[in-house]
Write an enzyme that holds these catalytic residues in place. Structure first.
Site, PDB file in Angstrom:
ATOM      1  N   GLU A  65      -6.195 -10.667  -1.378  1.00 54.40           N
ATOM      2  CA  GLU A  65      -7.017 -10.430  -0.184  1.00 54.40           C
ATOM      3  C   GLU A  65      -8.502 -10.380  -0.550  1.00 54.40           C
ATOM      4  O   GLU A  65      -9.232  -9.472  -0.146  1.00 54.40           O
ATOM      5  CB  GLU A  65      -6.595  -9.122   0.506  1.00 54.40           C
TER       6      GLU A  65
ATOM      7  N   GLU B 280       0.806  -1.227   0.000  1.00 52.17           N
ATOM      8  CA  GLU B 280       0.000   0.000   0.000  1.00 52.17           C
ATOM      9  C   GLU B 280       0.843   1.284   0.000  1.00 52.17           C
ATOM     10  O   GLU B 280       0.606   2.203   0.787  1.00 52.17           O
ATOM     11  CB  GLU B 280      -0.967  -0.017   1.188  1.00 52.17           C
TER      12      GLU B 280
END
Length: 404
Positions: free
Chosen positions: A284, A178
């Site tokens: 995810e 991220e």
């Protein structure tokens, strides 16, 4: 997390002993516990890992309760249904090196042990992240911001030690997590960026490769399949490739909803990432059914419901309506048909949690809700989405994409 009775019945002792040999005592006991709570006439469920054999790895996560013996159901599902297992939190920087120089591998070691005994691939998550990273990484001895040299030395030492500890055992690593900004600019203004500079990402990948040259190294992020963020991801990835940084794959988190994203947009992203010569990992995956205006995975956005919001924002506290469960299954069907269309470039599809009760979405983006985003319900029973995904796998080769 709910705990289960870990004592097996006398009638199940032989089966437990056999499982103990194959998977280790904790997993075996979990299997026995699960079996005792399942009706005798319940249909047997073929494992997802068998359904997708030869296509791509199909994975899930295990978190602290499972790795510390407090969630046997999670262990049972992970080791019987899936062939890739990711630690939800136990290998993040704060868990592994909360205090500088003191490394804690207990939970990570347990995950790798469980994965290896069940024939699954252990996944490393994550080496570099702006969240769940101790502040000492970024502070000098005088309490002032660390110099570039000190922060870079700490980055390298952390990665070298962690990846080196699992060399040859953890096959894939989410190296940087991220790092792309949702707002203006390409990179998120993280403490790592401020301390080291833009090359912290390249330096992280180089350190991971030096520690284990055979590991698959992944850049992982949310919403990079969407139009507003994908160009930034492509720019970053191309820059790393041009610098000959040892990156092997891009991880798309895929925290999706019932009505977004548009899968045509996702397919475009898969094609563009693959065109760079990278593998694509779905890292995810979950599909939430509850209303929200938010999409993504920035944990700093979590909110708490007011009493007036309860009925609107948390409508299925007792049970997921059958109609919604079927819509959920259809959404999963579309997703997995898309994944199979790109099985030549997709190396893994990991669901973020083993069952609904284990999902982070019960507390994100709103705390205290009851969501149903996964393939198994809170009792570990397969949902309509599970059987739909299984059917998609059995109908290979996959269908062509629908006409626009």
């Amino acid at each position: 997390m709910k705990t289960s009775n870990l004592k097996a019945s006398i009638g199940s002792s032989k089966r437990c002993f056999a499982l103990a040999i194959q998977l280790g005592a904790l997993t075996a006991v979990a299997s026995c516990s699960m079996a005792q709570n399942t009706p005798a006439n319940a249909p047997k469920v073929a494992p997802l890992k068998d359904a997708f054999k030869g296509q791509f790895l199909i994975g899930t996560t295990l978190d602290y309760p499972a790795l510390q013996g407090r969630a046997p159901l999670d262990v049972e599902l992970a080791t019987t249904q899936f062939n890739a297992i990711t630690p939800a939190n136990s290998l993040k920087p704060d868990s592994v090196q909360h205090i500088e120089g003191q490394f804690n591998f207990k939970d990570g070691d347990r995950l790798v042990e469980l994965a290896e005994k069940s024939g699954a691939t252990p996944i490393g998550h994550t080496l570099v992240w702006h969240q769940q990273s101790p502040q000492w990484f970024f502070e000098g001895p005088d309490g002032k911001p660390a110099s570039r040299e000190l922060a870079l030395a700490r980055l390298r030492k952390h990665i070298t030690t962690v990846v080196g500890h699992y060399k040859g055992r953890i096959k894939q690593w989410d190296v940087v997590n991220e790092a792309i900004n949702d707002g203006p600019g390409v990179l998120r203004p993280t403490p790592w960026l401020k301390a080291i500079g833009e090359d912290y990402i390249a330096e992280a990948f180089r350190a991971a490769h030096a520690a284990d040259p055979d590991a698959i190294l992944i850049y992982n992020d949310y919403n990079i399949e969407l139009g507003y963020k994908r160009p930034k991801a492509l720019q970053l990835l191309k820059s790393l490739i041009d610098q000959k940084v040892p990156i092997n794959a891009v991880g798309i988190q895929c925290h999706w909803r019932m009505d977004n994203p548009d899968f045509a947009e996702v397919e475009e992203a898969i094609n563009q990432f693959a065109a760079l010569g990278l593998k694509v990992m779905i890292t995810e995956l979950d599909i939430g059914v509850l209303p929200t205006k938010y999409q993504g995975a920035d944990i700093s956005t979590t909110e708490t419901m007011t009493p007036d919001q309860q009925a609107v924002m948390n409508p299925y506290t007792q049970k997921l309506p059958d109609e919604v469960a079927q819509q959920h299954a259809e959404r999963y069907r579309q997703a997995f048909e898309m994944f199979l269309r790109h099985k030549d470039v997709i190396g893994r599809v990991t669901l973020w949690g083993s069952h609904d009760g284990d999902s982070w979405l019960n507390d994100f983006p709103v705390r205290g809700r009851t969501d149903y985003p996964l393939l198994f319900n809170r009792q570990g029973k397969p949902k309509p989405a599970f059987f739909t995904v299984q059917k998609v796998a059995s109908n290979m080769p996959p269908l062509a994409p629908p006409a626009p």
